[in-house]
Design a protein around this motif. Structure first.
Motif, mmCIF file in Angstrom:
data_model
loop_
_atom_site.group_PDB
_atom_site.id
_atom_site.type_symbol
_atom_site.label_atom_id
_atom_site.label_comp_id
_atom_site.label_asym_id
_atom_site.label_seq_id
_atom_site.Cartn_x
_atom_site.Cartn_y
_atom_site.Cartn_z
ATOM 1 N N GLY A 165 -1.560 3.497 -60.822
ATOM 2 C CA GLY A 165 -0.363 4.276 -61.123
ATOM 3 C C GLY A 165 0.860 3.414 -61.369
ATOM 4 O O GLY A 165 0.935 2.260 -60.928
ATOM 5 N N PRO A 166 1.826 3.993 -62.073
ATOM 6 C CA PRO A 166 3.057 3.258 -62.394
ATOM 7 C C PRO A 166 3.893 3.030 -61.136
ATOM 8 O O PRO A 166 3.738 3.747 -60.157
ATOM 9 C CB PRO A 166 3.752 4.190 -63.396
ATOM 10 N N PRO A 206 -8.938 5.642 -58.744
ATOM 11 C CA PRO A 206 -8.158 6.155 -57.608
ATOM 12 C C PRO A 206 -9.031 6.415 -56.388
ATOM 13 O O PRO A 206 -8.515 6.476 -55.271
ATOM 14 C CB PRO A 206 -7.563 7.454 -58.152
ATOM 15 N N TYR A 207 -10.343 6.560 -56.574
ATOM 16 C CA TYR A 207 -11.250 6.741 -55.440
ATOM 17 C C TYR A 207 -11.176 5.533 -54.512
ATOM 18 O O TYR A 207 -11.386 5.642 -53.310
ATOM 19 C CB TYR A 207 -12.675 6.925 -55.953
ATOM 20 N N ASN A 258 -2.113 10.690 -68.052
ATOM 21 C CA ASN A 258 -0.798 10.790 -67.411
ATOM 22 C C ASN A 258 -0.861 11.333 -65.981
ATOM 23 O O ASN A 258 0.144 11.370 -65.289
ATOM 24 C CB ASN A 258 0.116 11.689 -68.240
ATOM 25 N N HIS A 259 -2.030 11.762 -65.569
ATOM 26 C CA HIS A 259 -2.173 12.365 -64.244
ATOM 27 C C HIS A 259 -2.348 11.264 -63.208
ATOM 28 O O HIS A 259 -3.123 10.333 -63.388
ATOM 29 C CB HIS A 259 -3.375 13.300 -64.212
ATOM 30 N N VAL A 260 -1.646 11.387 -62.074
ATOM 31 C CA VAL A 260 -1.767 10.431 -60.971
ATOM 32 C C VAL A 260 -2.433 11.145 -59.804
ATOM 33 O O VAL A 260 -1.917 12.154 -59.298
ATOM 34 C CB VAL A 260 -0.399 9.869 -60.544
ATOM 35 N N ALA A 268 0.751 -0.324 -62.358
ATOM 36 C CA ALA A 268 -0.571 -0.189 -62.974
ATOM 37 C C ALA A 268 -0.666 1.117 -63.773
ATOM 38 O O ALA A 268 0.237 1.960 -63.716
ATOM 39 C CB ALA A 268 -1.658 -0.234 -61.903
ATOM 40 N N ARG A 269 -1.741 1.257 -64.494
ATOM 41 C CA ARG A 269 -1.956 2.456 -65.295
ATOM 42 C C ARG A 269 -2.398 3.625 -64.418
ATOM 43 O O ARG A 269 -3.051 3.445 -63.395
ATOM 44 C CB ARG A 269 -3.017 2.193 -66.365
ATOM 45 N N ALA A 270 -2.036 4.818 -64.842
ATOM 46 C CA ALA A 270 -2.456 6.040 -64.167
ATOM 47 C C ALA A 270 -3.635 6.650 -64.926
ATOM 48 O O ALA A 270 -4.150 6.067 -65.880
ATOM 49 C CB ALA A 270 -1.292 7.030 -64.083
#
Length: 463
Positions: free
Chosen positions: A149-150, A139-140, A167-169, A153-155
């Motif tokens: 993220g959904p 995420p950086y 599960n954290h976004v 893509a995966r979170a």
């Protein structure tokens, strides 16, 4: 070990498919406009370092949300010495001064490759490569895009040190997303297609082999938590280095300076005992060495015992050569403080240089001393005749001084000049000191050659 080449195609593929999520487009444009507002300041840094201004803007966004009163290296205040890694930096008068210092530490000054893949690699290195092991795009880089993220893509996020929540976004926008928005708002931004010279080694790649060796050594010494041996001097590695420095009484910076690398290396050797060093004593030994070989005003070498030394100064080349080793190995003059005479590393280094020169000059069975002074040919050989030792000693002294300098924005005079040189020439000591030592050894061998051939000028009579 994490290498740029192993990740290059992934970065290029991700960049070509990156799309800003419609719900985050307004936010991305707002952040991009803030970045563009600081363009003039970032361009000052580019002129001093060669780092593209938009790369500086991205680092500034993630480290301190465009606060120009902070140090770019970690987001702390410019006006106090930093207390988190990198520690002990500053205070700085301006944001520009702090940014130059931060980029010097990261080995970005002198870099030539500023392609999109290399920039994304450097940005991710700031935050660490832990997301790769989790199969998640960082995420950086990609927060707010279709790559993180959904539903596409995966979170997942490291919610605290070593704790990953799948599960954290992460709600913060990624640097690649901001750069994408900046490109749409400023047509002057042109991304490099790649380095001008293919195969050129970038500064941080050159340092990676040392970093991975230090990570392995720190792990053997019980680093907690264990370090990823990836060759990246990221936040976790610098924290481990800081802990080691505190334990051994070294200057606590979190950086792998020469003294720390030597200490970690010795600590991992069987029976190795770390002795804390004192730069002033090293410089004193170098000054003593220079005094031995430096001609006096009348053009001759010292002929009397020098203060603080137990051996008489002499113009005899063999005695000079013996004193060269004894002074470097600190056997003739005990020095106060923690530096002990039991560390053979410097003399081993110089012996290796001399052995190498001897091997090169002794080809085809010809005598070594018959070729020293003419090894570079008549023109250059005559130009350097009688000057190699002085240049080598002077270079060693200057390199030792520059290696100890921390650039300070308020420094003037000699201190300011040294700080400017250090900032402009990253990794100075890594290549300058071996060259200076080799030149010194070469000069001494030249003196031996003249003495052996009977061509040395007779000593001048002094009153």
């Amino acid at each position: 070990m994490v290498s740029f080449e192993s990740l290059k195609s992934e970065y290029e593929r991700n960049w070509s498919s990156l799309e800003i999520r419609p719900g985050r487009l307004a936010d991305a444009n707002g952040v991009a406009r803030k970045a563009l507002n600081g363009k003039a300041t970032y361009q000052q840094i580019e002129r001093l370092t060669g780092v593209p201004w938009y790369f500086t803007a991205l680092c500034h966004y993630r480290e301190s949300n465009f606060d120009f009163d902070t140090y770019l290296g970690n987001g702390e205040s410019l006006h106090r010495t930093t207390t988190i890694v990198p520690k002990g930096r500053g205070p700085f008068t301006t944001f520009v001064d702090g940014a130059v210092d931060a980029f010097r530490i990261e080995n970005f000054i002198g870099a030539q490759d500023w392609s999109i893949a290399r920039m994304l690699f450097r940005l991710e290195a700031f935050n660490g490569f832990g997301y790769h092991a989790k199969g998640v795009n960082s995420p950086y880089l990609y927060g707010g895009s279709n790559l993180y993220g959904p539903p596409e893509a995966r979170a997942g996020k490291f919610v605290r040190d070593h704790v990953f929540d799948p599960n954290h976004v992460d709600s913060q926008l990624g640097t690649a997303v901001i750069l994408h928005a900046m490109l749409a708002l400023d047509s002057s931004i042109t991304l490099d297609v790649g380095p001008q010279f293919a195969g050129r080694v970038e500064p941080e790649d050159d340092a990676a082999s040392t970093v991975v060796l230090m990570q392995q050594a720190l792990n053997r010494l019980g680093a907690d938590p264990p370090l990823a041996e990836d060759g990246i001097s990221g936040p976790k590695t610098r924290t481990a280095v800081s802990q080691f420095q505190q334990q051994k009484g070294l200057r606590d910076t979190g950086l792998l300076d020469a003294a720390t690398v030597a200490a970690i290396t010795r600590a991992t050797q069987p029976g190795g005992v770390m002795q804390s060093g004192d730069l002033s004593q090293v410089l004193k030994r170098l000054e003593d060495l220079a005094q031995v070989l430096r001609p006096q005003a009348g053009g001759t070498l010292p002929t009397t015992t020098t203060p603080g030394n137990t051996l008489p100064a002499t113009s005899d080349p063999i005695s000079l050569f013996e004193r060269l080793f004894s002074l470097i190995n600190n056997k003739t003059t005990p020095m106060p403080g923690p530096v002990t005479p039991n560390n053979p590393a410097p003399v081993d280094q110089l012996k290796q240089v001399v052995d190498l020169l001897s091997t090169l000059l002794n080809q085809n069975g010809k005598p070594v001393l018959g070729q020293v002074n003419g090894a570079l040919g008549e023109t250059i050989g005559k130009l350097l005749d009688g000057k190699k030792t002085a240049l080598g000693i002077g270079g060693s002294l200057i390199t030792a001084l520059l290696s100890s300098v921390t650039a300070h924005p308020d420094a003037g005079g000699i201190a300011g000049l040294l700080g400017t040189i250090v900032s402009a020439v990253p990794g100075l000591g890594q290549f300058a000191m071996p060259i200076s030592l080799a030149l010194t050894a070469w000069g001494v061998l030249g003196k031996l050659e003249k003495w052996a051939q009977g061509t040395a000028p007779p000593p001048k009579v002094t009153a």
